[in-house]
Design a protein around this motif. Structure first.
Motif, PDB file in Angstrom:
ATOM      1  N   GLN A  90    -117.265  28.834  37.715  1.00 55.98           N
ATOM      2  CA  GLN A  90    -117.143  28.112  38.969  1.00 55.98           C
ATOM      3  C   GLN A  90    -117.904  28.815  40.089  1.00 55.98           C
ATOM      4  OE1 GLN A  90    -116.472  25.033  38.606  1.00 55.98           O
ATOM      5  NE2 GLN A  90    -114.633  24.790  39.836  1.00 55.98           N
ATOM      6  N   SER A  91    -117.848  30.135  40.102  1.00 51.49           N
ATOM      7  CA  SER A  91    -118.596  30.880  41.116  1.00 51.49           C
ATOM      8  C   SER A  91    -120.081  30.600  41.001  1.00 51.49           C
ATOM      9  CB  SER A  91    -118.340  32.384  40.970  1.00 51.49           C
ATOM     10  OG  SER A  91    -116.992  32.695  41.253  1.00 51.49           O
ATOM     11  N   ARG A 215    -113.005  22.230  55.380  1.00 56.29           N
ATOM     12  CA  ARG A 215    -112.058  23.285  55.011  1.00 56.29           C
ATOM     13  C   ARG A 215    -110.661  22.673  54.886  1.00 56.29           C
ATOM     14  NH1 ARG A 215    -111.474  29.230  57.928  1.00 56.29           N
ATOM     15  NH2 ARG A 215    -110.267  30.222  56.268  1.00 56.29           N
ATOM     16  N   PRO A 216    -110.434  21.886  53.835  1.00 56.73           N
ATOM     17  CA  PRO A 216    -109.161  21.175  53.702  1.00 56.73           C
ATOM     18  C   PRO A 216    -107.979  22.133  53.516  1.00 56.73           C
ATOM     19  CG  PRO A 216    -110.411  21.056  51.668  1.00 56.73           C
ATOM     20  CD  PRO A 216    -111.330  21.661  52.689  1.00 56.73           C
ATOM     21  N   ARG A 217    -106.844  21.743  54.106  1.00 55.50           N
ATOM     22  CA  ARG A 217    -105.633  22.553  53.945  1.00 55.50           C
ATOM     23  C   ARG A 217    -104.821  22.109  52.731  1.00 55.50           C
ATOM     24  NH1 ARG A 217    -105.866  22.390  59.685  1.00 55.50           N
ATOM     25  NH2 ARG A 217    -104.539  20.552  59.813  1.00 55.50           N
ATOM     26  N   PRO A 237    -110.711  29.752  47.839  1.00 55.56           N
ATOM     27  CA  PRO A 237    -111.679  29.314  46.827  1.00 55.56           C
ATOM     28  C   PRO A 237    -111.523  27.843  46.457  1.00 55.56           C
ATOM     29  CG  PRO A 237    -110.755  31.443  46.233  1.00 55.56           C
ATOM     30  CD  PRO A 237    -109.948  30.943  47.375  1.00 55.56           C
ATOM     31  N   LEU A 238    -110.269  27.366  46.328  1.00 51.27           N
ATOM     32  CA  LEU A 238    -110.062  25.962  45.986  1.00 51.27           C
ATOM     33  C   LEU A 238    -110.548  25.049  47.114  1.00 51.27           C
ATOM     34  CD1 LEU A 238    -106.545  26.026  44.266  1.00 51.27           C
ATOM     35  CD2 LEU A 238    -108.734  25.454  43.194  1.00 51.27           C
ATOM     36  N   ALA A 239    -110.280  25.444  48.357  1.00 49.62           N
ATOM     37  CA  ALA A 239    -110.744  24.652  49.496  1.00 49.62           C
ATOM     38  C   ALA A 239    -112.267  24.574  49.519  1.00 49.62           C
ATOM     39  CB  ALA A 239    -110.220  25.250  50.798  1.00 49.62           C
ATOM     40  N   ALA A 240    -112.929  25.698  49.210  1.00 49.20           N
ATOM     41  CA  ALA A 240    -114.393  25.724  49.197  1.00 49.20           C
ATOM     42  C   ALA A 240    -114.962  24.831  48.094  1.00 49.20           C
ATOM     43  CB  ALA A 240    -114.881  27.157  49.012  1.00 49.20           C
ATOM     44  N   GLN A 241    -114.275  24.758  46.952  1.00 50.20           N
ATOM     45  CA  GLN A 241    -114.744  23.914  45.859  1.00 50.20           C
ATOM     46  C   GLN A 241    -114.526  22.434  46.151  1.00 50.20           C
ATOM     47  OE1 GLN A 241    -112.722  25.422  42.365  1.00 50.20           O
ATOM     48  NE2 GLN A 241    -113.296  27.514  42.895  1.00 50.20           N
ATOM     49  N   THR A 287    -104.311  23.885  40.511  1.00 45.32           N
ATOM     50  CA  THR A 287    -104.758  25.098  39.847  1.00 45.32           C
ATOM     51  C   THR A 287    -106.270  25.160  39.704  1.00 45.32           C
ATOM     52  OG1 THR A 287    -104.505  24.093  37.651  1.00 45.32           O
ATOM     53  CG2 THR A 287    -102.613  25.310  38.550  1.00 45.32           C
ATOM     54  N   ARG A 288    -106.926  23.968  39.738  1.00 44.40           N
ATOM     55  CA  ARG A 288    -108.371  23.967  39.498  1.00 44.40           C
ATOM     56  C   ARG A 288    -108.971  22.662  39.965  1.00 44.40           C
ATOM     57  NH1 ARG A 288    -110.307  24.814  33.417  1.00 44.40           N
ATOM     58  NH2 ARG A 288    -109.130  26.721  33.809  1.00 44.40           N
ATOM     59  N   VAL A 289    -110.181  22.753  40.540  1.00 45.09           N
ATOM     60  CA  VAL A 289    -110.975  21.565  40.835  1.00 45.09           C
ATOM     61  C   VAL A 289    -111.896  21.343  39.649  1.00 45.09           C
ATOM     62  CG1 VAL A 289    -112.681  20.520  42.378  1.00 45.09           C
ATOM     63  CG2 VAL A 289    -110.886  22.010  43.313  1.00 45.09           C
ATOM     64  N   ARG A 290    -111.833  20.156  39.039  1.00 40.49           N
ATOM     65  CA  ARG A 290    -112.618  19.897  37.827  1.00 40.49           C
ATOM     66  C   ARG A 290    -114.065  19.566  38.174  1.00 40.49           C
ATOM     67  NH1 ARG A 290    -110.759  21.894  33.446  1.00 40.49           N
ATOM     68  NH2 ARG A 290    -111.727  20.298  32.169  1.00 40.49           N
TER      69      ARG A 290
END
Length: 290
Positions: A90-91, A215-217, A237-241, A287-290
């Motif tokens: 993901q990175s 930058r969603p909360r 990290p999840l917000a950035a994805q 837990t994860r953005v697909r």
């Protein structure tokens, strides 16, 4: 076949399907990539249709082993300390081209191929059965001596072998198993396959957010039972994805969940994994953005 191609998807199920004509593949924890070998170069496409060539350039270079006219479907995976690391993949996927080169130097990527969509001699093969496509894939990789970092994922019709893979490969970072009917054709956008994961998660569709799109909360997600709920506060990290997916969805409208929580509604078509044990409540854990 026109770029970008719509990819086939898998539906999560709680137990391993068993029956005649089923084929089992390990599901490696990576980033979905379609590899296009054109007459002059290689292009890499994400599941959503974006061009990801610049951030997976090591795989693009490896794809030059393939004959022109080949289109493959698979997972870009990254090993860290001998284990498949989804976070590392993901990175890479979310990095700039310059940063991607630095990451690739430390942790080169591998491409786990599980399907062939176009063949240099037979053209578009999506209408052929899984069994035939699998045979074409194996024959092509052998004929052109295609080697690492491009490799076909294992496939078996033996349930006992599949269960051994499910247990034995988990420490190496295998996410679970994908199950495909041998007689099935490749249907883009359809959840025709089945997947069994080690993690107790389910897929949910992103239908909105709170806070700014950049930058969603929280994410508003549509759960498998049709309910819409807000997630717990996203990690950075999840917000950035999630942010690029929200920005690409266009203008939002105001909406509320059944419980009365307000959010900005958008149509992303994107999925997240949420903890299965949290979906019975009004707030879910992403837990994860697909």
């Amino acid at each position: 076949m026109d770029w970008p191609v719509s990819v086939a998807l898998a539906q999560a199920v709680p137990t391993l399907p068993v029956g005649p004509g089923l084929h089992y593949e390990p599901k490696f924890d990576g980033h979905r990539i379609v590899m296009w070998r054109t007459g002059e170069t290689v292009r890499l496409q994400t599941r959503s249709g974006r061009d990801a060539t610049a951030v997976w350039m090591d795989l693009a270079v490896a794809g030059m082993q393939l004959p022109a006219g080949t289109v493959l479907d698979g997972e870009a995976i990254v090993h860290v300390a001998g284990r498949i690391d989804f976070g590392a993949a993901q990175s890479r996927a979310n990095s700039t081209p310059a940063r991607a080169r630095e990451l690739a130097a430390r942790h080169p990527a591998n491409y786990a191929v599980f399907d062939i969509l176009a063949h240099p001699e037979h053209g578009d093969v999506r209408g052929r059965t899984y069994v035939r496509r699998r045979s074409l894939l194996e024959e092509l990789l052998e004929e052109y001596r295609v080697g690492p970092p491009i490799q076909a994922v294992p496939s078996t019709t033996d349930v006992a072998t599949a269960r051994v893979w499910y247990e034995a490969l988990q420490p190496m970072g295998m996410e679970g198993l994908v199950v495909k009917a041998g007689s099935s054709v490749y249907r883009g956008g359809s959840r025709q396959w089945r997947k069994v994961r080690h993690a107790e998660t389910v897929d949910a569709e992103i239908v909105g957010y709170t806070g700014p799109a950049v930058r969603p909360r929280h994410l508003a997600v549509r759960l498998p039972d049709g309910r819409t709920a807000l997630s717990q506060t996203l990690t950075a990290p999840l917000a950035a994805q999630a942010a690029p997916l929200l920005a690409a969805a266009g203008p939002a409208r105001r909406a509320r969940t059944r419980g009365g929580d307000a959010y900005n509604a958008v149509a992303t078509g994107a999925l997240v994994e949420v903890l299965a044990g949290t979906t019975r409540h009004a707030v879910v854990t992403v837990t994860r953005v697909r």
